[in-house]
Design a protein around this motif. Structure first.
Motif, PDB file in Angstrom:
ATOM      1  N   LEU A  93      35.601  38.224  42.432  1.00 30.73           N
ATOM      2  CA  LEU A  93      36.779  37.396  42.595  1.00 30.73           C
ATOM      3  C   LEU A  93      37.696  37.633  41.419  1.00 30.73           C
ATOM      4  O   LEU A  93      37.250  37.673  40.277  1.00 30.73           O
ATOM      5  CB  LEU A  93      36.355  35.928  42.655  1.00 30.73           C
ATOM      6  CG  LEU A  93      35.288  35.712  43.732  1.00 30.73           C
ATOM      7  CD1 LEU A  93      34.473  34.485  43.459  1.00 30.73           C
ATOM      8  CD2 LEU A  93      35.922  35.688  45.087  1.00 30.73           C
ATOM      9  N   GLY A  94      38.978  37.806  41.713  1.00 35.23           N
ATOM     10  CA  GLY A  94      39.938  38.080  40.657  1.00 35.23           C
ATOM     11  C   GLY A  94      41.092  37.093  40.691  1.00 35.23           C
ATOM     12  O   GLY A  94      41.371  36.470  41.719  1.00 35.23           O
ATOM     13  N   ALA A  95      41.773  36.979  39.554  1.00 33.80           N
ATOM     14  CA  ALA A  95      42.912  36.074  39.426  1.00 33.80           C
ATOM     15  C   ALA A  95      44.164  36.875  39.084  1.00 33.80           C
ATOM     16  O   ALA A  95      44.186  37.586  38.079  1.00 33.80           O
ATOM     17  CB  ALA A  95      42.639  35.035  38.338  1.00 33.80           C
TER      18      ALA A  95
ATOM     19  N   GLY B 235      35.414  38.507  38.153  1.00 29.95           N
ATOM     20  CA  GLY B 235      33.988  38.379  37.893  1.00 29.95           C
ATOM     21  C   GLY B 235      33.218  38.114  39.165  1.00 29.95           C
ATOM     22  O   GLY B 235      33.769  38.129  40.275  1.00 29.95           O
ATOM     23  N   TRP B 236      31.940  37.871  38.984  1.00 33.59           N
ATOM     24  CA  TRP B 236      31.036  37.639  40.108  1.00 33.59           C
ATOM     25  C   TRP B 236      31.234  36.232  40.679  1.00 33.59           C
ATOM     26  O   TRP B 236      31.707  35.342  39.976  1.00 33.59           O
ATOM     27  CB  TRP B 236      29.585  37.797  39.651  1.00 33.59           C
ATOM     28  CG  TRP B 236      29.305  39.125  39.022  1.00 33.59           C
ATOM     29  CD1 TRP B 236      29.023  39.363  37.712  1.00 33.59           C
ATOM     30  CD2 TRP B 236      29.314  40.397  39.658  1.00 33.59           C
ATOM     31  NE1 TRP B 236      28.853  40.702  37.496  1.00 33.59           N
ATOM     32  CE2 TRP B 236      29.017  41.370  38.673  1.00 33.59           C
ATOM     33  CE3 TRP B 236      29.545  40.825  40.964  1.00 33.59           C
ATOM     34  CZ2 TRP B 236      28.948  42.735  38.955  1.00 33.59           C
ATOM     35  CZ3 TRP B 236      29.475  42.183  41.243  1.00 33.59           C
ATOM     36  CH2 TRP B 236      29.176  43.110  40.247  1.00 33.59           C
ATOM     37  N   PRO B 237      30.855  36.031  41.942  1.00 30.39           N
ATOM     38  CA  PRO B 237      30.889  34.669  42.503  1.00 30.39           C
ATOM     39  C   PRO B 237      30.048  33.724  41.643  1.00 30.39           C
ATOM     40  O   PRO B 237      29.084  34.138  41.006  1.00 30.39           O
ATOM     41  CB  PRO B 237      30.266  34.848  43.883  1.00 30.39           C
ATOM     42  CG  PRO B 237      30.491  36.288  44.224  1.00 30.39           C
ATOM     43  CD  PRO B 237      30.383  37.024  42.909  1.00 30.39           C
ATOM     44  N   ILE B 238      30.454  32.473  41.628  1.00 35.11           N
ATOM     45  CA  ILE B 238      29.774  31.459  40.827  1.00 35.11           C
ATOM     46  C   ILE B 238      29.210  30.411  41.775  1.00 35.11           C
ATOM     47  O   ILE B 238      29.953  29.835  42.584  1.00 35.11           O
ATOM     48  CB  ILE B 238      30.733  30.810  39.807  1.00 35.11           C
ATOM     49  CG1 ILE B 238      31.305  31.888  38.869  1.00 35.11           C
ATOM     50  CG2 ILE B 238      30.032  29.714  39.018  1.00 35.11           C
ATOM     51  CD1 ILE B 238      32.437  31.409  37.976  1.00 35.11           C
TER      52      ILE B 238
ATOM     53  N   ALA C 106      38.243  28.767  43.159  1.00 30.27           N
ATOM     54  CA  ALA C 106      37.830  28.077  41.929  1.00 30.27           C
ATOM     55  C   ALA C 106      37.131  29.050  40.972  1.00 30.27           C
ATOM     56  O   ALA C 106      37.322  28.978  39.756  1.00 30.27           O
ATOM     57  CB  ALA C 106      36.926  26.896  42.249  1.00 30.27           C
ATOM     58  N   ALA C 107      36.336  29.969  41.500  1.00 28.61           N
ATOM     59  CA  ALA C 107      35.674  30.962  40.650  1.00 28.61           C
ATOM     60  C   ALA C 107      36.707  31.907  40.026  1.00 28.61           C
ATOM     61  O   ALA C 107      36.581  32.277  38.856  1.00 28.61           O
ATOM     62  CB  ALA C 107      34.642  31.743  41.453  1.00 28.61           C
ATOM     63  N   ALA C 108      37.743  32.278  40.788  1.00 29.54           N
ATOM     64  CA  ALA C 108      38.808  33.123  40.237  1.00 29.54           C
ATOM     65  C   ALA C 108      39.525  32.393  39.099  1.00 29.54           C
ATOM     66  O   ALA C 108      39.809  32.981  38.054  1.00 29.54           O
ATOM     67  CB  ALA C 108      39.794  33.517  41.336  1.00 29.54           C
ATOM     68  N   ALA C 109      39.791  31.098  39.293  1.00 34.99           N
ATOM     69  CA  ALA C 109      40.440  30.303  38.242  1.00 34.99           C
ATOM     70  C   ALA C 109      39.550  30.210  37.008  1.00 34.99           C
ATOM     71  O   ALA C 109      40.037  30.268  35.870  1.00 34.99           O
ATOM     72  CB  ALA C 109      40.789  28.913  38.771  1.00 34.99           C
TER      73      ALA C 109
ATOM     74  N   VAL D 185      37.131  43.292  45.235  1.00 26.21           N
ATOM     75  CA  VAL D 185      37.641  42.106  44.542  1.00 26.21           C
ATOM     76  C   VAL D 185      38.646  41.385  45.434  1.00 26.21           C
ATOM     77  O   VAL D 185      39.651  41.975  45.843  1.00 26.21           O
ATOM     78  CB  VAL D 185      38.311  42.491  43.210  1.00 26.21           C
ATOM     79  CG1 VAL D 185      38.775  41.242  42.456  1.00 26.21           C
ATOM     80  CG2 VAL D 185      37.379  43.334  42.346  1.00 26.21           C
ATOM     81  N   ALA D 186      38.369  40.125  45.735  1.00 27.76           N
ATOM     82  CA  ALA D 186      39.322  39.260  46.422  1.00 27.76           C
ATOM     83  C   ALA D 186      40.197  38.622  45.357  1.00 27.76           C
ATOM     84  O   ALA D 186      39.690  38.008  44.414  1.00 27.76           O
ATOM     85  CB  ALA D 186      38.586  38.190  47.227  1.00 27.76           C
TER      86      ALA D 186
END
Length: 179
Positions: A23-25, A53-56, A63-66, A111-112
């Motif tokens: 996941l990316g921001a 980074g990786w999914p959380i 939220a993981a991207a943030a 990466v999303a």
């Protein structure tokens, strides 16, 4: 349900190797009515990248991207729940040098990318001593990154933000209202 849950993040690729989800921001702001994007350097090579980074576990993909934006760049802001797009790259595992990736020591990552409107940049964040951060125009940011698909996303930042309803089209009566 998080579409990027750790258990579902490994998929087969065309060549039989695993594709891992990340996941990316895309951290952005408006400056003089035009979008700018924030890039950070990678920890291992110093290349310009977006926070990712990786999914959380127990966090949605946005939220993981943030969270990655905060950990890697000190960003506090609003994440949009709609994905802007995707890009892929080869992640080197256990990097020994900056030479050509060894397919046996790398994994393909998809990466999303989620837009994060930056409201504040903090001076203290988890990776402050491991990365640099800098604002760029979308066009210049696209020239700074290596991944072709990410280059395209960065070049299209303004139209993508417009299509997601995050900014108004240039020259519209409402452009100043949202800024």
């Amino acid at each position: 349900m998080n579409a990027f849950a750790p258990d579902s993040s490994i998929q087969p690729s065309d060549n039989g190797r695993a594709i891992r989800s990340q996941l990316g921001a895309l951290c952005w702001r408006l400056r003089n009515g035009e979008p700018e994007v924030l890039l950070v350097t990678s920890r291992d090579t110093g290349r310009w990248v977006i926070p990712k980074g990786w999914p959380i576990e127990n966090l949605t993909a946005p939220a993981a991207a943030a969270r990655e934006a905060w950990e890697e760049a000190g960003v506090e802001g609003r994440v949009d729940p709609l994905c802007l797009g995707y890009y892929s790259y080869e992640k080197i595992l256990g990097r020994q040098s900056k030479v050509t990736p060894d397919p046996q020591r790398s994994v393909t990552c998809l990466v999303a990318v989620y837009p994060v409107r930056v409201e504040q940049l903090l001076d203290v964040f988890p990776e402050v001593h491991q990365r640099r951060r800098k604002w760029f125009s979308p066009t210049k940011a696209a020239r700074k990154v290596d991944e072709r698909e990410l280059q395209a996303l960065l070049r299209d930042t303004a139209p993508l933000l417009v299509s997601h309803g995050l900014i108004d089209p240039p020259g519209s009566d409402k452009a100043e209202r949202k800024a």
